[in-house]
Motif scaffolding. Structure first.
Motif, mmCIF file in Angstrom:
data_model
loop_
_atom_site.group_PDB
_atom_site.id
_atom_site.type_symbol
_atom_site.label_atom_id
_atom_site.label_comp_id
_atom_site.label_asym_id
_atom_site.label_seq_id
_atom_site.Cartn_x
_atom_site.Cartn_y
_atom_site.Cartn_z
ATOM 1 N N GLN A 122 0.822 -1.206 0.000
ATOM 2 C CA GLN A 122 0.000 0.000 0.000
ATOM 3 C C GLN A 122 0.859 1.261 0.000
ATOM 4 O O GLN A 122 0.557 2.236 -0.707
ATOM 5 N N ASP A 123 1.939 1.239 0.766
ATOM 6 C CA ASP A 123 2.801 2.419 0.865
ATOM 7 C C ASP A 123 3.530 2.714 -0.442
ATOM 8 O O ASP A 123 3.866 3.869 -0.719
ATOM 9 N N SER A 124 3.819 1.657 -1.219
ATOM 10 C CA SER A 124 4.590 1.845 -2.455
ATOM 11 C C SER A 124 3.719 1.838 -3.701
ATOM 12 O O SER A 124 4.224 1.807 -4.823
ATOM 13 N N ALA A 125 2.413 1.894 -3.515
ATOM 14 C CA ALA A 125 1.483 1.742 -4.643
ATOM 15 C C ALA A 125 1.628 2.845 -5.683
ATOM 16 O O ALA A 125 1.379 2.622 -6.870
ATOM 17 N N ASP A 126 2.015 4.021 -5.260
ATOM 18 C CA ASP A 126 2.069 5.150 -6.188
ATOM 19 C C ASP A 126 3.496 5.586 -6.498
ATOM 20 O O ASP A 126 3.718 6.715 -6.940
ATOM 21 N N GLY A 127 4.446 4.698 -6.310
ATOM 22 C CA GLY A 127 5.833 5.047 -6.557
ATOM 23 C C GLY A 127 6.152 5.126 -8.034
ATOM 24 O O GLY A 127 5.390 4.665 -8.892
ATOM 25 N N PRO A 128 7.318 5.688 -8.370
ATOM 26 C CA PRO A 128 7.696 5.846 -9.788
ATOM 27 C C PRO A 128 7.843 4.523 -10.522
ATOM 28 O O PRO A 128 7.505 4.423 -11.707
ATOM 29 N N ARG A 129 8.365 3.477 -9.828
ATOM 30 C CA ARG A 129 8.501 2.190 -10.504
ATOM 31 C C ARG A 129 7.124 1.646 -10.893
ATOM 32 O O ARG A 129 6.931 1.174 -12.019
ATOM 33 N N THR A 130 6.186 1.729 -9.977
ATOM 34 C CA THR A 130 4.849 1.234 -10.279
ATOM 35 C C THR A 130 4.237 1.976 -11.452
ATOM 36 O O THR A 130 3.588 1.376 -12.329
ATOM 37 N N GLU A 131 4.439 3.280 -11.502
ATOM 38 C CA GLU A 131 3.904 4.068 -12.609
ATOM 39 C C GLU A 131 4.499 3.623 -13.946
ATOM 40 O O GLU A 131 3.800 3.518 -14.954
ATOM 41 N N ARG A 132 5.823 3.345 -13.944
ATOM 42 C CA ARG A 132 6.463 2.889 -15.188
ATOM 43 C C ARG A 132 5.902 1.546 -15.624
ATOM 44 O O ARG A 132 5.618 1.326 -16.811
ATOM 45 N N GLU A 133 5.749 0.641 -14.680
ATOM 46 C CA GLU A 133 5.267 -0.692 -15.030
ATOM 47 C C GLU A 133 3.797 -0.665 -15.459
ATOM 48 O O GLU A 133 3.385 -1.405 -16.355
ATOM 49 N N ARG A 134 3.015 0.182 -14.850
ATOM 50 C CA ARG A 134 1.617 0.303 -15.271
ATOM 51 C C ARG A 134 1.529 0.806 -16.702
ATOM 52 O O ARG A 134 0.669 0.354 -17.478
ATOM 53 N N TRP A 168 2.215 -2.174 -18.992
ATOM 54 C CA TRP A 168 1.105 -3.107 -19.125
ATOM 55 C C TRP A 168 -0.058 -2.487 -19.893
ATOM 56 O O TRP A 168 -0.753 -3.175 -20.656
ATOM 57 N N SER A 169 -0.292 -1.198 -19.719
ATOM 58 C CA SER A 169 -1.378 -0.549 -20.460
ATOM 59 C C SER A 169 -1.137 -0.651 -21.957
ATOM 60 O O SER A 169 -2.061 -0.904 -22.743
ATOM 61 N N GLU A 170 0.120 -0.473 -22.360
ATOM 62 C CA GLU A 170 0.452 -0.589 -23.778
ATOM 63 C C GLU A 170 0.429 -2.046 -24.223
ATOM 64 O O GLU A 170 -0.098 -2.373 -25.294
ATOM 65 N N ARG A 171 0.974 -2.921 -23.390
ATOM 66 C CA ARG A 171 1.071 -4.337 -23.732
ATOM 67 C C ARG A 171 -0.303 -4.977 -23.903
ATOM 68 O O ARG A 171 -0.502 -5.822 -24.779
ATOM 69 N N GLY A 198 8.974 -10.339 -20.721
ATOM 70 C CA GLY A 198 8.383 -9.043 -20.446
ATOM 71 C C GLY A 198 7.526 -9.062 -19.190
ATOM 72 O O GLY A 198 7.570 -8.130 -18.375
ATOM 73 N N ALA A 199 6.761 -10.132 -19.011
ATOM 74 C CA ALA A 199 5.898 -10.243 -17.833
ATOM 75 C C ALA A 199 6.727 -10.332 -16.558
ATOM 76 O O ALA A 199 6.412 -9.699 -15.544
ATOM 77 N N TYR A 200 7.806 -11.134 -16.589
ATOM 78 C CA TYR A 200 8.656 -11.277 -15.405
ATOM 79 C C TYR A 200 9.311 -9.945 -15.046
ATOM 80 O O TYR A 200 9.387 -9.566 -13.865
ATOM 81 N N GLN A 201 9.812 -9.248 -16.050
ATOM 82 C CA GLN A 201 10.577 -8.029 -15.807
ATOM 83 C C GLN A 201 9.705 -6.865 -15.350
ATOM 84 O O GLN A 201 10.209 -5.933 -14.727
ATOM 85 N N HIS A 202 8.420 -6.912 -15.659
ATOM 86 C CA HIS A 202 7.551 -5.779 -15.349
ATOM 87 C C HIS A 202 6.443 -6.163 -14.362
ATOM 88 O O HIS A 202 5.411 -5.483 -14.310
ATOM 89 N N GLU A 203 6.679 -7.186 -13.564
ATOM 90 C CA GLU A 203 5.620 -7.657 -12.672
ATOM 91 C C GLU A 203 5.230 -6.608 -11.635
ATOM 92 O O GLU A 203 6.073 -6.007 -10.979
ATOM 93 N N ILE A 204 3.948 -6.407 -11.501
ATOM 94 C CA ILE A 204 3.356 -5.580 -10.458
ATOM 95 C C ILE A 204 2.080 -6.272 -10.006
ATOM 96 O O ILE A 204 1.610 -7.213 -10.656
ATOM 97 N N PRO A 205 1.480 -5.857 -8.899
ATOM 98 C CA PRO A 205 0.223 -6.481 -8.471
ATOM 99 C C PRO A 205 -0.837 -6.412 -9.571
ATOM 100 O O PRO A 205 -1.010 -5.380 -10.228
ATOM 101 N N PHE A 206 -1.538 -7.524 -9.757
ATOM 102 C CA PHE A 206 -2.518 -7.590 -10.835
ATOM 103 C C PHE A 206 -3.620 -6.553 -10.664
ATOM 104 O O PHE A 206 -4.228 -6.111 -11.652
#
Length: 458
Positions: free
Chosen positions: A197-209, A212-215, A334-342
Motif C-alpha cells: 500500500q505504501d509503495s502503490a504510487d511510486g515511480p517504478r509502479t507508474e512505469r510498469e503500469r 502493461w497498459s500498452e502491452r 516481459g511479464a517477469y521483468q515488469h511484474e506488479i500487483p494484478f
C-alpha cells in the motif's frame, strides 16, 4: 461485511491492518461460505511420505510452533463502513488427526495418493482458525503419509513448502528436547500488505503500469467455450491428473535448453497454440501465477503472495511452431521483468476480465508449479519427509478455485512432466478435460520434436 465469523475483538485494539492487493483481488470472487475465493473448498492440500518413526505428540507441538511463527495462519478478514482490513488473532492449537491406513491390497504409493485425494476433497471453512490442520495416516510404525491442509486465502503453494520446512525444523528441535530454534526473523504478511500500500504510487509502479497498459491494449483474456453455460449454483470442481512419458518430457526440457528458454516458456507456447486452435484467435491472453515475492525480504514469508500475471502471445505472424516459442519467450520475459500487483493491471485494462462475466466461457489459468527448495525435509536422525508430487489419480470432487479452471504443470525430480487440469463439473464434462490434455500433449510433442512444422499443419 464480515468475511469470517471470527470475532475481531480478540486482536490488539487500535490496529487496523490493510489488505494486500491480492487479498483485495480475492474479495472480488467472494461468493460466501460454500463457493468462490472464501468458500470452504478453496484450499491447498499437500502430502508427504514419512519414512522413519514419527512421534505424533511432538508433531502436534511443532504444528503449534509454526502457527505461532506465521501470524497469517491466525488472521481473519473483515469489512465495515471504513473498508476491509485484516485482524491477527492469538495463536490457538492446530488440529492434528492420526489414522491407521488399512491394507486394501493396493500398493502403498497408490493408497498414499488416495488418502491425499480424500483430504483434498474435504471442506475447510475460512472461519476456522488457525488456517492450518494436519492429518497423519500410518501404514506401519515407520511408514506413513503427512498431509497439510490450509485455506488458500491465507497461503499459496510456495507458503506450504515453507510451512513444511519450518515444521520439520521445529519437529527436530522438539524431538531433541529443545525449544524451536529460530532460523531468523520472519517478515509477516501484514508487513507485506502495508509495504504494498505504501509503495502503490511510486515511480517504478507508474512505469510498469504504463508498460502493461500498452502491452494489453484492446486485449481480453482468452476464454474456453464450456460444455454447459454457467448456472446460479455453487461450483463443483474435479481434477484430471496425468504424467507425460519420459521421452516427451526429455524432449521438452532438452528443447527448452537448446533454445535458451525455460520449460514454462515451451509449455506456454504449446498452451497458446491450444487456445488458438480452440478459439480461432491468433492473439491469445492467458493468466499464470508468479510467487508474488518480488521484494526479496518476503521470500521466507507465509501468506497469499501469489500474483495473477497475464501472458499475451500474438501468433498472428508466426509461421512455425518454433516461431510461436519465440513469441512466448518474449512475452514471458516481459511479464517477469515488469511484474506488479494484478490489481493495478486490471484497473488500467478493465476489459481484460470480460470473459469472467460470460456464462459460456471459462478462463483457464496455466502455471508451472514453483518451489523454494527441494521437496524433502528432515532425515538426519528423525523421520524423512518426501513430497508426493507424482500424482496420477484423478478425482470427481477436489479442492476448488474461485472461478474458471486451472492447468498446472510440474517438472518432477526425475525430469518427467506431471500435470493436472481442474474444472467445474457443472460446466465441463470430464471427457472434455481428457481431450484437452491429449490435444495439448500432441501440440507439445510437435513443438519439442519438430519445431519447423507449419502452425496451420499442427
Amino acid at each position: 461485511m464480515t468475511i469470517t465469523d471470527v470475532s475481531p475483538e480478540t486482536a490488539e485494539p487500535g490496529r487496523r491492518i490493510p489488505l494486500s492487493f491480492n487479498q483485495e483481488f480475492l474479495r472480488g470472487f467472494d461468493k460466501g461460505e460454500t463457493d468462490g475465493a472464501f468458500g470452504h473448498r478453496h484450499t491447498l492440500v499437500c502430502g508427504w511420505r514419512v519414512t522413519g518413526t514419527l512421534d505424533t505428540e511432538v508433531l502436534g507441538r511443532a504444528l503449534n510452533d509454526i502457527v505461532e511463527r506465521h501470524e497469517v495462519l491466525r488472521t481473519s478478514i473483515h469489512g465495515d463502513e471504513s473498508g476491509s482490513h485484516q485482524v491477527v488473532h492469538p495463536a490457538t492449537p492446530a488440529e492434528l488427526r492420526v489414522v491407521d491406513l488399512p491394507d486394501d491390497g493396493r500398493p502403498r504409493d497408490e493408497r498414499a495418493e488416495a488418502f491425499l485425494n480424500e483430504l483434498d476433497a474435504a471442506p475447510f471453512s475460512v472461519s476456522v482458525l488457525p488456517h492450518l490442520r494436519a492429518e497423519f495416516g500410518r501404514f506401519d510404525a515407520t511408514d506413513g503419509v503427512l498431509v497439510l491442509v490450509t485455506h488458500h486465502t491465507a497461503t499459496d503453494a510456495w507458503s506450504v513448502q515453507l510451512l513444511m520446512r519450518d515444521l520439520a525444523t521445529a519437529y527436530a528441535d522438539r524431538a531433541a528436547g529443545r525449544a524451536p530454534q529460530e532460523t531468523g526473523p520472519v517478515h509477516q504478511y501484514q508487513e507485506f500488505a502495508q509495504w504494498q500500500q505504501d509503495s502503490a504510487d511510486g515511480p517504478r509502479t507508474e512505469r510498469e503500469r504504463a508498460y502493461w497498459s500498452e502491452r494489453l491494449a484492446g486485449a481480453e483474456i482468452t476464454g474456453i467455450t464450456t460444455d454447459r453455460p454457467r448456472e446460479d449454483v455453487p461450483a463443483a470442481y474435479g481434477v484430471h491428473r496425468f504424467v507425460f512419458d519420459t521421452e516427451l518430457s526429455k524432449a521438452v526440457t532438452g528443447y527448452a535448453k537448446a533454445t535458451r528458454s525455460t520449460p514454462f516458456m515451451v509449455l506456454a507456447a504449446a498452451y497458446s497454440l491450444l487456445l488458438r486452435g480452440l478459439t480461432g484467435t491468433t492473439d491469445v491472453v492467458f493468466p499464470t501465477f508468479s510467487s508474488g515475492r518480488y521484494e526479496e525480504r518476503f521470500a521466507d514469508s507465509v501468506g497469499p503472495f501469489f500474483n495473477f500475471v497475464p501472458i499475451r502471445i500474438d501468433t498472428t505472424g508466426s509461421a512455425t511452431f518454433g516461431a510461436v516459442l519465440e513469441q512466448a519467450r518474449a512475452a514471458c520475459l516481459g511479464a517477469y521483468q515488469h511484474e506488479i500487483p494484478f490489481a493495478h493491471i486490471a484497473q488500467d485494462s478493465p476489459s481484460l476480465l470480460a470473459p469472467f462475466a460470460d456464462g459460456f466461457l471459462a478462463v483457464v489459468a496455466f502455471e508451472v508449479l514453483q518451489s523454494p527448495f527441494a521437496g524433502e525435509n528432515g532425515g538426519t536422525d528423525g523421520p524423512r519427509f518426501a513430497e508426493i508430487r507424482r500424482r496420477v489419480l484423478s478425482q470427481n470432487v477436489s479442492s476448488a478455485i474461485p472461478d474458471g479452471g486451472l492447468w498446472a504443470m510440474d517438472v518432477l525430480p526425475d525430469g518427467d512432466l506431471a500435470g493436472s487440469l481442474k474444472f467445474d463439473n457443472n460446466r465441463f464434462d470430464e471427457a472434455t478435460a481428457v481431450a484437452l490434455v491429449e490435444r495439448f500433449r500432441a501440440l507439445l510433442h510437435t513443438l519439442a520434436t519438430a519445431p519447423d512444422t507449419a502452425v496451420d499443419a499442427g
